[in-house]
Design a protein around this motif. Structure first.
Motif, PDB file in Angstrom:
ATOM      1  N   ASN A   1       0.782  -1.215  -0.070  1.00  0.00           N
ATOM      2  CA  ASN A   1      -0.073   0.015  -0.047  1.00  0.00           C
ATOM      3  C   ASN A   1       0.757   1.401  -0.089  1.00  0.00           C
ATOM      4  N   ALA A   2       2.107   1.252   0.529  1.00  0.00           N
ATOM      5  CA  ALA A   2       2.840   2.276   0.372  1.00  0.00           C
ATOM      6  C   ALA A   2       3.266   2.698  -1.146  1.00  0.00           C
ATOM      7  N   LYS A   3       3.534   1.635  -1.584  1.00  0.00           N
ATOM      8  CA  LYS A   3       3.768   1.742  -3.161  1.00  0.00           C
ATOM      9  C   LYS A   3       2.742   1.962  -4.160  1.00  0.00           C
ATOM     10  N   ASN A   4       1.365   1.823  -3.596  1.00  0.00           N
ATOM     11  CA  ASN A   4       0.383   1.658  -4.351  1.00  0.00           C
ATOM     12  C   ASN A   4       0.331   0.512  -5.566  1.00  0.00           C
ATOM     13  N   THR A   5       0.902  -0.461  -5.300  1.00  0.00           N
ATOM     14  CA  THR A   5       0.908  -1.728  -6.104  1.00  0.00           C
ATOM     15  C   THR A   5       0.607  -3.070  -5.636  1.00  0.00           C
ATOM     16  N   VAL A   6      -0.154  -3.748  -6.423  1.00  0.00           N
ATOM     17  CA  VAL A   6      -0.410  -5.091  -6.404  1.00  0.00           C
ATOM     18  C   VAL A   6       0.448  -5.741  -7.298  1.00  0.00           C
ATOM     19  N   TYR A   7       0.699  -7.275  -6.573  1.00  0.00           N
ATOM     20  CA  TYR A   7       1.551  -8.169  -7.090  1.00  0.00           C
ATOM     21  C   TYR A   7       0.898  -9.553  -7.652  1.00  0.00           C
ATOM     22  N   LEU A   8       1.487 -10.261  -8.541  1.00  0.00           N
ATOM     23  CA  LEU A   8       0.968 -11.568  -8.775  1.00  0.00           C
ATOM     24  C   LEU A   8       2.237 -12.413  -9.033  1.00  0.00           C
ATOM     25  N   GLN A   9       2.725 -13.029  -8.230  1.00  0.00           N
ATOM     26  CA  GLN A   9       3.893 -14.017  -8.426  1.00  0.00           C
ATOM     27  C   GLN A   9       3.361 -15.389  -8.853  1.00  0.00           C
ATOM     28  N   MET A  10       3.910 -15.679 -10.132  1.00  0.00           N
ATOM     29  CA  MET A  10       3.339 -17.010 -10.767  1.00  0.00           C
ATOM     30  C   MET A  10       4.357 -17.797 -10.914  1.00  0.00           C
ATOM     31  N   ASN A  11       4.399 -19.010 -10.139  1.00  0.00           N
ATOM     32  CA  ASN A  11       5.156 -20.197 -10.218  1.00  0.00           C
ATOM     33  C   ASN A  11       4.744 -21.192 -10.925  1.00  0.00           C
ATOM     34  N   SER A  12       5.716 -22.140 -11.458  1.00  0.00           N
ATOM     35  CA  SER A  12       5.103 -23.144 -12.142  1.00  0.00           C
ATOM     36  C   SER A  12       4.149 -23.201 -13.259  1.00  0.00           C
ATOM     37  N   LEU A  13       4.564 -22.167 -14.048  1.00  0.00           N
ATOM     38  CA  LEU A  13       3.758 -21.871 -14.977  1.00  0.00           C
ATOM     39  C   LEU A  13       3.349 -23.092 -16.031  1.00  0.00           C
ATOM     40  N   LYS A  14       2.205 -23.137 -16.387  1.00  0.00           N
ATOM     41  CA  LYS A  14       1.741 -24.043 -17.354  1.00  0.00           C
ATOM     42  C   LYS A  14       1.410 -23.414 -18.641  1.00  0.00           C
ATOM     43  N   PRO A  15       1.148 -24.191 -19.689  1.00  0.00           N
ATOM     44  CA  PRO A  15       0.846 -23.405 -20.964  1.00  0.00           C
ATOM     45  C   PRO A  15      -0.542 -22.965 -21.022  1.00  0.00           C
ATOM     46  N   GLU A  16      -1.562 -23.695 -20.312  1.00  0.00           N
ATOM     47  CA  GLU A  16      -2.736 -23.149 -20.080  1.00  0.00           C
ATOM     48  C   GLU A  16      -2.806 -21.858 -19.376  1.00  0.00           C
ATOM     49  N   ASP A  17      -1.728 -21.368 -18.749  1.00  0.00           N
ATOM     50  CA  ASP A  17      -1.832 -19.998 -17.907  1.00  0.00           C
ATOM     51  C   ASP A  17      -1.746 -18.934 -19.016  1.00  0.00           C
ATOM     52  N   THR A  18      -1.536 -19.323 -20.210  1.00  0.00           N
ATOM     53  CA  THR A  18      -1.261 -18.297 -21.281  1.00  0.00           C
ATOM     54  C   THR A  18      -2.494 -17.444 -21.595  1.00  0.00           C
ATOM     55  N   ALA A  19      -2.401 -16.166 -21.215  1.00  0.00           N
ATOM     56  CA  ALA A  19      -3.454 -15.206 -21.319  1.00  0.00           C
ATOM     57  C   ALA A  19      -3.211 -14.055 -21.269  1.00  0.00           C
ATOM     58  N   VAL A  20      -4.027 -12.908 -21.274  1.00  0.00           N
ATOM     59  CA  VAL A  20      -3.948 -11.513 -21.176  1.00  0.00           C
ATOM     60  C   VAL A  20      -4.299 -11.376 -19.597  1.00  0.00           C
ATOM     61  N   TYR A  21      -3.382 -10.879 -18.877  1.00  0.00           N
ATOM     62  CA  TYR A  21      -3.831 -10.613 -17.287  1.00  0.00           C
ATOM     63  C   TYR A  21      -4.234  -9.235 -17.112  1.00  0.00           C
ATOM     64  N   TYR A  22      -5.408  -9.123 -16.480  1.00  0.00           N
ATOM     65  CA  TYR A  22      -5.808  -7.674 -16.148  1.00  0.00           C
ATOM     66  C   TYR A  22      -5.734  -7.635 -14.591  1.00  0.00           C
ATOM     67  N   CYS A  23      -5.532  -6.355 -14.176  1.00  0.00           N
ATOM     68  CA  CYS A  23      -5.702  -6.088 -12.635  1.00  0.00           C
ATOM     69  C   CYS A  23      -6.979  -4.918 -12.713  1.00  0.00           C
ATOM     70  N   ALA A  24      -7.785  -5.194 -11.491  1.00  0.00           N
ATOM     71  CA  ALA A  24      -8.955  -4.702 -11.298  1.00  0.00           C
ATOM     72  C   ALA A  24      -9.114  -4.273  -9.949  1.00  0.00           C
ATOM     73  N   ALA A  25     -10.198  -2.970  -9.697  1.00  0.00           N
ATOM     74  CA  ALA A  25     -10.086  -2.627  -8.185  1.00  0.00           C
ATOM     75  C   ALA A  25     -11.581  -2.326  -8.008  1.00  0.00           C
ATOM     76  N   ARG A  26     -12.027  -2.344  -6.834  1.00  0.00           N
ATOM     77  CA  ARG A  26     -13.174  -2.263  -6.332  1.00  0.00           C
ATOM     78  C   ARG A  26     -13.307  -1.716  -5.029  1.00  0.00           C
ATOM     79  N   GLY A  27     -13.803  -1.012  -4.553  1.00  0.00           N
ATOM     80  CA  GLY A  27     -14.020  -0.417  -3.167  1.00  0.00           C
ATOM     81  C   GLY A  27     -15.072  -1.543  -2.443  1.00  0.00           C
TER      82      GLY A  27
END
Length: 124
Positions: free
Chosen positions: A74-100
C-alpha cells in the motif's frame, strides 16, 4: 477514478516463474480491494486471485492455488501476482482490477476499474 497499469508479462517456458505488477493512481489505494483476472483467446475473462484492502485476506481460483501468490504494498500503491510453475494453459492477457467496499469480489462484472492488461505466454 483509479488508473491501473499492469507490467511484467512476457514469454516464458513451462515451469518458469513471472511476477506481474499493477501500479495504481488516482485515489487512495488502500481503500480498494484488488484482483487479477485473465482472458485467454476465445475464452471469457476469469478470476485468478484477489486481495483485501489490508493485504491480509486473499482468494484464489482453484487452478492457481499453490502456484500463484497475490500481494500488495500500500505504500507503493502496487499489487503483485507471483506466478510459479507456469503451465501453457496459463497463457492469457492478465488484467488488474479494483473495487471499493468491504467484500472481496471475484467476478468481472463487480469490478469498478480495470487496467489494459499484460500478456503472459507460456510455451511447452
Amino acid at each position: 477514478q483509479v488508473q491501473l497499469v499492469e507490467s511484467g508479462g512476457g514469454l516464458v517456458q513451462a515451469g518458469d516463474s513471472l511476477r506481474l505488477s499493477c501500479a495504481a493512481s488516482g485515489r487512495t489505494f488502500s481503500n480498494y480491494n484488488m484482483a487479477w483476472f485473465r482472458q485467454a483467446p476465445g475464452k471469457e475473462r476469469e478470476f485468478v486471485a484477489a486481495i483485501g484492502m489490508s493485504g491480509i485476506t486473499t482468494k484464489y481460483a482453484d487452478d492457481v492455488k499453490g502456484r500463484f501468490t497475490v500481494s500488495r504494498d500500500n505504500a507503493k500503491n502496487t499489487v503483485y501476482l507471483q506466478m510459479n510453475s507456469l503451465k501453457p494453459e496459463d497463457t492469457a492477457v492478465y488484467y488488474c482490477a479494483a473495487r471499493g467496499g468491504l467484500i472481496i469480489r471475484t467476478t468481472p462484472e463487480e469490478m469498478n476499474y480495470w487496467g489494459k492488461g499484460t500478456l503472459v505466454t507460456v510455451s511447452s
